[in-house]
Design a protein around this motif. Sequence first.
Motif, PDB file in Angstrom:
ATOM      1  N   MET A   1       0.839  -1.185   0.000  1.00 48.40           N
ATOM      2  CA  MET A   1       0.000   0.000   0.000  1.00 48.40           C
ATOM      3  C   MET A   1       0.881   1.245   0.000  1.00 48.40           C
ATOM      4  O   MET A   1       2.068   1.193   0.291  1.00 48.40           O
ATOM      5  CB  MET A   1      -0.917   0.025   1.228  1.00 48.40           C
ATOM      6  N   ARG A   2       0.293   2.379  -0.329  1.00 45.41           N
ATOM      7  CA  ARG A   2       1.030   3.638  -0.265  1.00 45.41           C
ATOM      8  C   ARG A   2       1.271   4.001   1.189  1.00 45.41           C
ATOM      9  O   ARG A   2       0.367   3.948   2.011  1.00 45.41           O
ATOM     10  CB  ARG A   2       0.204   4.730  -0.956  1.00 45.41           C
ATOM     11  N   ASP A   3       2.489   4.381   1.529  1.00 39.75           N
ATOM     12  CA  ASP A   3       2.791   4.734   2.915  1.00 39.75           C
ATOM     13  C   ASP A   3       1.992   5.952   3.351  1.00 39.75           C
ATOM     14  O   ASP A   3       1.788   6.893   2.596  1.00 39.75           O
ATOM     15  CB  ASP A   3       4.284   5.040   3.061  1.00 39.75           C
ATOM     16  N   LEU A   4       1.544   5.941   4.609  1.00 39.13           N
ATOM     17  CA  LEU A   4       0.913   7.096   5.220  1.00 39.13           C
ATOM     18  C   LEU A   4       1.960   7.777   6.094  1.00 39.13           C
ATOM     19  O   LEU A   4       2.892   7.136   6.572  1.00 39.13           O
ATOM     20  CB  LEU A   4      -0.285   6.659   6.067  1.00 39.13           C
ATOM     21  N   VAL A   5       1.784   9.051   6.321  1.00 42.13           N
ATOM     22  CA  VAL A   5       2.800   9.808   7.050  1.00 42.13           C
ATOM     23  C   VAL A   5       2.163  10.511   8.237  1.00 42.13           C
ATOM     24  O   VAL A   5       1.141  11.193   8.098  1.00 42.13           O
ATOM     25  CB  VAL A   5       3.483  10.844   6.134  1.00 42.13           C
ATOM     26  N   LEU A   6       2.758  10.336   9.417  1.00 44.95           N
ATOM     27  CA  LEU A   6       2.359  11.061  10.612  1.00 44.95           C
ATOM     28  C   LEU A   6       3.168  12.349  10.669  1.00 44.95           C
ATOM     29  O   LEU A   6       4.401  12.321  10.699  1.00 44.95           O
ATOM     30  CB  LEU A   6       2.633  10.221  11.863  1.00 44.95           C
ATOM     31  N   HIS A   7       2.460  13.492  10.664  1.00 49.62           N
ATOM     32  CA  HIS A   7       3.100  14.799  10.729  1.00 49.62           C
ATOM     33  C   HIS A   7       3.038  15.283  12.174  1.00 49.62           C
ATOM     34  O   HIS A   7       1.964  15.620  12.673  1.00 49.62           O
ATOM     35  CB  HIS A   7       2.377  15.796   9.808  1.00 49.62           C
ATOM     36  N   GLY A   8       4.165  15.307  12.870  1.00 47.86           N
ATOM     37  CA  GLY A   8       4.194  15.731  14.262  1.00 47.86           C
ATOM     38  C   GLY A   8       4.182  17.240  14.398  1.00 47.86           C
ATOM     39  O   GLY A   8       4.605  17.972  13.490  1.00 47.86           O
ATOM     40  N   LEU A  14       6.771  10.505  10.361  1.00 46.57           N
ATOM     41  CA  LEU A  14       6.870   9.076  10.626  1.00 46.57           C
ATOM     42  C   LEU A  14       6.024   8.335   9.598  1.00 46.57           C
ATOM     43  O   LEU A  14       4.812   8.562   9.512  1.00 46.57           O
ATOM     44  CB  LEU A  14       6.371   8.749  12.033  1.00 46.57           C
ATOM     45  N   ARG A  15       6.637   7.468   8.802  1.00 44.76           N
ATOM     46  CA  ARG A  15       5.904   6.683   7.822  1.00 44.76           C
ATOM     47  C   ARG A  15       5.247   5.478   8.506  1.00 44.76           C
ATOM     48  O   ARG A  15       5.902   4.769   9.279  1.00 44.76           O
ATOM     49  CB  ARG A  15       6.823   6.221   6.697  1.00 44.76           C
ATOM     50  N   ILE A  16       3.976   5.251   8.195  1.00 41.27           N
ATOM     51  CA  ILE A  16       3.199   4.182   8.813  1.00 41.27           C
ATOM     52  C   ILE A  16       2.998   3.072   7.787  1.00 41.27           C
ATOM     53  O   ILE A  16       2.560   3.322   6.663  1.00 41.27           O
ATOM     54  CB  ILE A  16       1.840   4.705   9.294  1.00 41.27           C
ATOM     55  N   ARG A  17       3.318   1.849   8.200  1.00 39.70           N
ATOM     56  CA  ARG A  17       3.190   0.690   7.317  1.00 39.70           C
ATOM     57  C   ARG A  17       2.315  -0.349   8.006  1.00 39.70           C
ATOM     58  O   ARG A  17       2.733  -0.977   8.975  1.00 39.70           O
ATOM     59  CB  ARG A  17       4.575   0.133   6.993  1.00 39.70           C
ATOM     60  N   MET A  50      -7.429  -3.497  13.580  1.00 41.88           N
ATOM     61  CA  MET A  50      -6.615  -2.739  14.536  1.00 41.88           C
ATOM     62  C   MET A  50      -5.195  -3.297  14.519  1.00 41.88           C
ATOM     63  O   MET A  50      -4.981  -4.491  14.306  1.00 41.88           O
ATOM     64  CB  MET A  50      -7.214  -2.820  15.935  1.00 41.88           C
ATOM     65  N   HIS A  51      -4.204  -2.420  14.751  1.00 43.08           N
ATOM     66  CA  HIS A  51      -2.804  -2.802  14.677  1.00 43.08           C
ATOM     67  C   HIS A  51      -2.010  -2.152  15.801  1.00 43.08           C
ATOM     68  O   HIS A  51      -2.312  -1.033  16.222  1.00 43.08           O
ATOM     69  CB  HIS A  51      -2.180  -2.345  13.349  1.00 43.08           C
ATOM     70  N   ARG A  52      -0.977  -2.853  16.243  1.00 44.12           N
ATOM     71  CA  ARG A  52       0.036  -2.233  17.096  1.00 44.12           C
ATOM     72  C   ARG A  52       1.206  -1.839  16.210  1.00 44.12           C
ATOM     73  O   ARG A  52       1.722  -2.666  15.451  1.00 44.12           O
ATOM     74  CB  ARG A  52       0.512  -3.174  18.196  1.00 44.12           C
ATOM     75  N   LEU A  53       1.608  -0.563  16.297  1.00 47.08           N
ATOM     76  CA  LEU A  53       2.748  -0.059  15.550  1.00 47.08           C
ATOM     77  C   LEU A  53       3.902   0.200  16.503  1.00 47.08           C
ATOM     78  O   LEU A  53       3.695   0.690  17.621  1.00 47.08           O
ATOM     79  CB  LEU A  53       2.384   1.249  14.839  1.00 47.08           C
ATOM     80  N   ASP A  54       5.116  -0.114  16.057  1.00 47.38           N
ATOM     81  CA  ASP A  54       6.273   0.213  16.878  1.00 47.38           C
ATOM     82  C   ASP A  54       6.665   1.679  16.662  1.00 47.38           C
ATOM     83  O   ASP A  54       5.992   2.415  15.926  1.00 47.38           O
ATOM     84  CB  ASP A  54       7.441  -0.728  16.582  1.00 47.38           C
ATOM     85  N   GLY A  55       7.719   2.112  17.295  1.00 51.97           N
ATOM     86  CA  GLY A  55       8.123   3.508  17.211  1.00 51.97           C
ATOM     87  C   GLY A  55       8.567   3.945  15.837  1.00 51.97           C
ATOM     88  O   GLY A  55       8.683   5.144  15.568  1.00 51.97           O
ATOM     89  N   GLU A  56       8.796   2.963  14.928  1.00 57.81           N
ATOM     90  CA  GLU A  56       9.182   3.277  13.553  1.00 57.81           C
ATOM     91  C   GLU A  56       7.990   3.262  12.612  1.00 57.81           C
ATOM     92  O   GLU A  56       8.152   3.414  11.394  1.00 57.81           O
ATOM     93  CB  GLU A  56      10.238   2.280  13.073  1.00 57.81           C
ATOM     94  N   GLY A  57       6.773   3.042  13.145  1.00 60.69           N
ATOM     95  CA  GLY A  57       5.578   3.044  12.315  1.00 60.69           C
ATOM     96  C   GLY A  57       5.259   1.721  11.657  1.00 60.69           C
ATOM     97  O   GLY A  57       4.333   1.640  10.841  1.00 60.69           O
ATOM     98  N   GLN A  58       5.974   0.652  12.021  1.00 63.34           N
ATOM     99  CA  GLN A  58       5.764  -0.661  11.416  1.00 63.34           C
ATOM    100  C   GLN A  58       4.766  -1.471  12.241  1.00 63.34           C
ATOM    101  O   GLN A  58       4.865  -1.532  13.470  1.00 63.34           O
ATOM    102  CB  GLN A  58       7.088  -1.422  11.343  1.00 63.34           C
ATOM    103  N   ALA A  59       3.788  -2.107  11.577  1.00 61.77           N
ATOM    104  CA  ALA A  59       2.824  -2.955  12.273  1.00 61.77           C
ATOM    105  C   ALA A  59       3.517  -4.210  12.780  1.00 61.77           C
ATOM    106  O   ALA A  59       4.176  -4.923  12.008  1.00 61.77           O
ATOM    107  CB  ALA A  59       1.676  -3.322  11.346  1.00 61.77           C
ATOM    108  N   VAL A  60       3.368  -4.499  14.080  1.00 61.98           N
ATOM    109  CA  VAL A  60       3.982  -5.688  14.672  1.00 61.98           C
ATOM    110  C   VAL A  60       2.936  -6.694  15.137  1.00 61.98           C
ATOM    111  O   VAL A  60       3.274  -7.825  15.482  1.00 61.98           O
ATOM    112  CB  VAL A  60       4.906  -5.299  15.854  1.00 61.98           C
TER     113      VAL A  60
END
Length: 249
Positions: A1-8, A14-17, A50-60
């Motif tokens: 999918m296209r990466d989503l971006v968290l704008h702080g 932060l790119r979300i995957r 629903m997903h848990r994301l780590d601090g790098e935005g990757q779903a774990v």
Amino acid sequence: MRDLVLHGTDGRLLRIRLGLRGQWGVTSLVADGDGYIATDDRWFEGTIGMHRLDGEGQAVASWTSTGPALAGPRGAAAWVSLVAPESGESGPTLLHAGGREQDIGPLISPVLAAHDGRTLTFTALQDGGRSYVRRGFTTDLVDPPERVPVPSTRTYASDGEHWWELRRWRLVIGGPDGEVAIRSRPFVQALGRPAWEDDSHLLVTVTHRRRQAIGRIDLDGTLSLASDWSPFDNAGFAFVTDHFPQIVR
């Protein structure tokens, strides 16, 4: 999918995957420890992904839930996990908060309403004899849930005085000086819920002619744009539920 971006708010990106096939978007994002709890725009009869994301935005980790997580004190979120009955599988319906979890047994389809760090308030369907009835409950995730009045649907600002809620096709903003109702059709409600920017402004997703932007609404109902227009997608924008929301787009 296209990466989503968290704008702080501090300028950090932060790119979300999510690790899903297809153009699925993020519909809510709540900070939890060093990572996040996210929901996506897959929906079926009251259940969502629903997903848990780590601090790098990757779903774990990924599972099924009934709504967005709730932010809590000291960065600890609360959320629901369950097995959708349509999957043909079975499993417990669990409430989670602060490293604790509780199986709520015969209660069905819980939806979180409030989380103060010690107790969770939620609604759930309970067998009422001839039909299932949605009722209010509270729990400390140790003792069995206790019945309470059905909680308010209002979402309060940090000042504890101003709030918003959805009433049919209207977004209502209220406080000590009364209420103002705004037709909510221009806003993507189910997929990008309003979020308090501060005690005097709400952020919403505004859509118009296949375009979308972030809108800012004052307490008197005045709407202005807080971002440029961009092509419309199914999810709209989602906001981290913190006192100063960050923006996913």
